[in-house]
Design an enzyme around this catalytic site. Sequence first.
Site, mmCIF file in Angstrom:
data_model
loop_
_atom_site.group_PDB
_atom_site.id
_atom_site.type_symbol
_atom_site.label_atom_id
_atom_site.label_comp_id
_atom_site.label_asym_id
_atom_site.label_seq_id
_atom_site.Cartn_x
_atom_site.Cartn_y
_atom_site.Cartn_z
ATOM 1 N N ARG A 199 0.796 -1.224 0.000
ATOM 2 C CA ARG A 199 0.000 0.000 0.000
ATOM 3 C C ARG A 199 0.825 1.270 0.000
ATOM 4 O O ARG A 199 0.519 2.207 -0.733
ATOM 5 C CB ARG A 199 -0.918 0.051 1.241
ATOM 6 C CG ARG A 199 -2.233 -0.634 1.081
ATOM 7 C CD ARG A 199 -2.680 -1.134 2.429
ATOM 8 N NE ARG A 199 -1.732 -2.136 2.854
ATOM 9 C CZ ARG A 199 -1.870 -3.432 2.592
ATOM 10 N NH1 ARG A 199 -2.927 -3.863 2.003
ATOM 11 N NH2 ARG A 199 -0.951 -4.310 2.948
ATOM 12 N N THR A 200 1.829 1.338 0.832
ATOM 13 C CA THR A 200 2.508 2.626 0.982
ATOM 14 C C THR A 200 3.214 3.011 -0.318
ATOM 15 O O THR A 200 3.108 4.140 -0.781
ATOM 16 C CB THR A 200 3.487 2.586 2.174
ATOM 17 O OG1 THR A 200 2.754 2.179 3.317
ATOM 18 C CG2 THR A 200 4.099 3.950 2.434
ATOM 19 N N LYS A 259 25.514 -2.621 -2.687
ATOM 20 C CA LYS A 259 26.966 -2.433 -2.867
ATOM 21 C C LYS A 259 27.555 -1.599 -1.738
ATOM 22 O O LYS A 259 28.737 -1.278 -1.748
ATOM 23 C CB LYS A 259 27.243 -1.708 -4.193
ATOM 24 C CG LYS A 259 26.713 -2.417 -5.416
ATOM 25 C CD LYS A 259 27.061 -1.560 -6.635
ATOM 26 C CE LYS A 259 26.415 -2.080 -7.894
ATOM 27 N NZ LYS A 259 26.543 -1.101 -9.005
ATOM 28 N N ARG A 289 11.349 4.265 2.302
ATOM 29 C CA ARG A 289 11.130 3.335 3.419
ATOM 30 C C ARG A 289 12.414 2.554 3.653
ATOM 31 O O ARG A 289 13.022 2.062 2.707
ATOM 32 C CB ARG A 289 9.995 2.364 3.092
ATOM 33 C CG ARG A 289 9.933 1.210 4.080
ATOM 34 C CD ARG A 289 8.711 0.362 3.916
ATOM 35 N NE ARG A 289 7.515 1.067 4.352
ATOM 36 C CZ ARG A 289 6.321 0.497 4.451
ATOM 37 N NH1 ARG A 289 6.170 -0.773 4.148
ATOM 38 N NH2 ARG A 289 5.293 1.192 4.854
ATOM 39 N N HIS A 313 5.838 6.431 10.952
ATOM 40 C CA HIS A 313 5.224 6.203 9.636
ATOM 41 C C HIS A 313 4.201 7.324 9.400
ATOM 42 O O HIS A 313 2.996 7.092 9.441
ATOM 43 C CB HIS A 313 4.565 4.820 9.637
ATOM 44 C CG HIS A 313 4.141 4.313 8.298
ATOM 45 N ND1 HIS A 313 4.059 5.113 7.182
ATOM 46 C CD2 HIS A 313 3.773 3.071 7.897
ATOM 47 C CE1 HIS A 313 3.651 4.380 6.162
ATOM 48 N NE2 HIS A 313 3.479 3.135 6.568
HETATM 49 C C1 NCD Z 1 2.400 -0.724 8.163
HETATM 50 C C2 NCD Z 1 3.895 -0.527 8.174
HETATM 51 O O1 NCD Z 1 4.568 -0.766 7.175
HETATM 52 O O2 NCD Z 1 4.367 -0.117 9.223
HETATM 53 N N1 NCD Z 1 1.889 -1.004 6.884
HETATM 54 C C3 NCD Z 1 1.570 0.033 6.047
HETATM 55 O O3 NCD Z 1 2.398 0.811 5.684
HETATM 56 N N2 NCD Z 1 0.294 0.190 5.712
HETATM 57 C C4 NCD Z 1 1.916 -1.692 9.164
HETATM 58 C C5 NCD Z 1 2.499 -3.077 9.155
HETATM 59 O O4 NCD Z 1 3.342 -3.428 8.336
HETATM 60 O O5 NCD Z 1 2.062 -3.849 10.012
#
Ligand code: NCD
Length: 306
Positions: A51-52, A80, A101, A129
């Site tokens: 999703r993100t 690397k 991320r 997040h």
């Molecule tokens: C979350 C995350 O990555 O922290 N997921 C997300 O981005 N929707 C929650 C999770 O991974 O449990």
Amino acid sequence: MRHLISPLDLTTDELKNLLQLAQEIERNPDKFKHACDGKTLATLFYEPSTRTRLSHEAAMLNLGGNIMGFSSADSSSAAKGESVSDTIQTIACYADIAAMRHPKEGSSYVASRKSPIPIINAGDGGHQHPTQTLTDLLTILNLKGRLDNMTIGVCGDLKFGRTVHSLINAMVRYTGIKFVLISPEELRIPSYVREDVLDKNNTPYEEVVRLEDALPKLDILYMTRVQKERFFNEEEYLRMKDFYVLNKEKMKLAKDDMYVLHPLPRVNEISVEVDEDPRAAYFRQVQYGVYVRMALILTLLDIHVD
Ligand code: NCD
């Protein structure tokens, strides 16, 4: 240069404007479909995501922009030994904004210090997040019509769950917010959230182990997955992973207007039978995540559409 590393990088006024913009985008998406013509978003994902990453990409595409990026550390020069600082200075030659991320806490902050383009923290280890929090706030606002005066239960892995840390950071700024922290002893909220955020803001909270004890008093229930990838020992994870399972039976204990949110992915903590309950809001939450990220991209790039 504006970045979004923590939810607190936006003042409550800026947040209000951003959420209003997201609501306007939902009502009238066509108005925004060329707002980012000629702009490019890079997604730098060193950790798994569905999703993100894809909602940032969908957001940029919906605004008429372009996307590029990588979706695992081993397909980038991180394999690397390149630092995030060097990577971001390179990406800035190709893109106008980046969502990143990374498994290490603080990595997006480190990247932002050398970055000539806005950086969006799309998750830094077990820390924060903030774009999930924007999604959560828009969801709560749309469902309840307000962000103040409510009792929010957060349930599951409060120790490693970065979505919970960011949500608490953001919500303590509103009046009349109470938290019920529902977790096993081993996965309680870390002290940097309890002391530095909850205590410091005099936000009332209680800690409970049983979900059933909390359910009747909640306006929002925020469920989370036990964060398997952050455990040092597999046995401990296996012992914790099915600690909570929200099912139809337990939903009978909740108010008629209590909504269930979850950042997803779900593992076993919400039984699929709950999906048909009108109070299950986690898939609507996914849709709001696109609108709010469209609003965020426009805000960070300082693009205004009249
Ligand atoms: C979350 C995350 O990555 O922290 N997921 C997300 O981005 N929707 C929650 C999770 O991974 O449990």
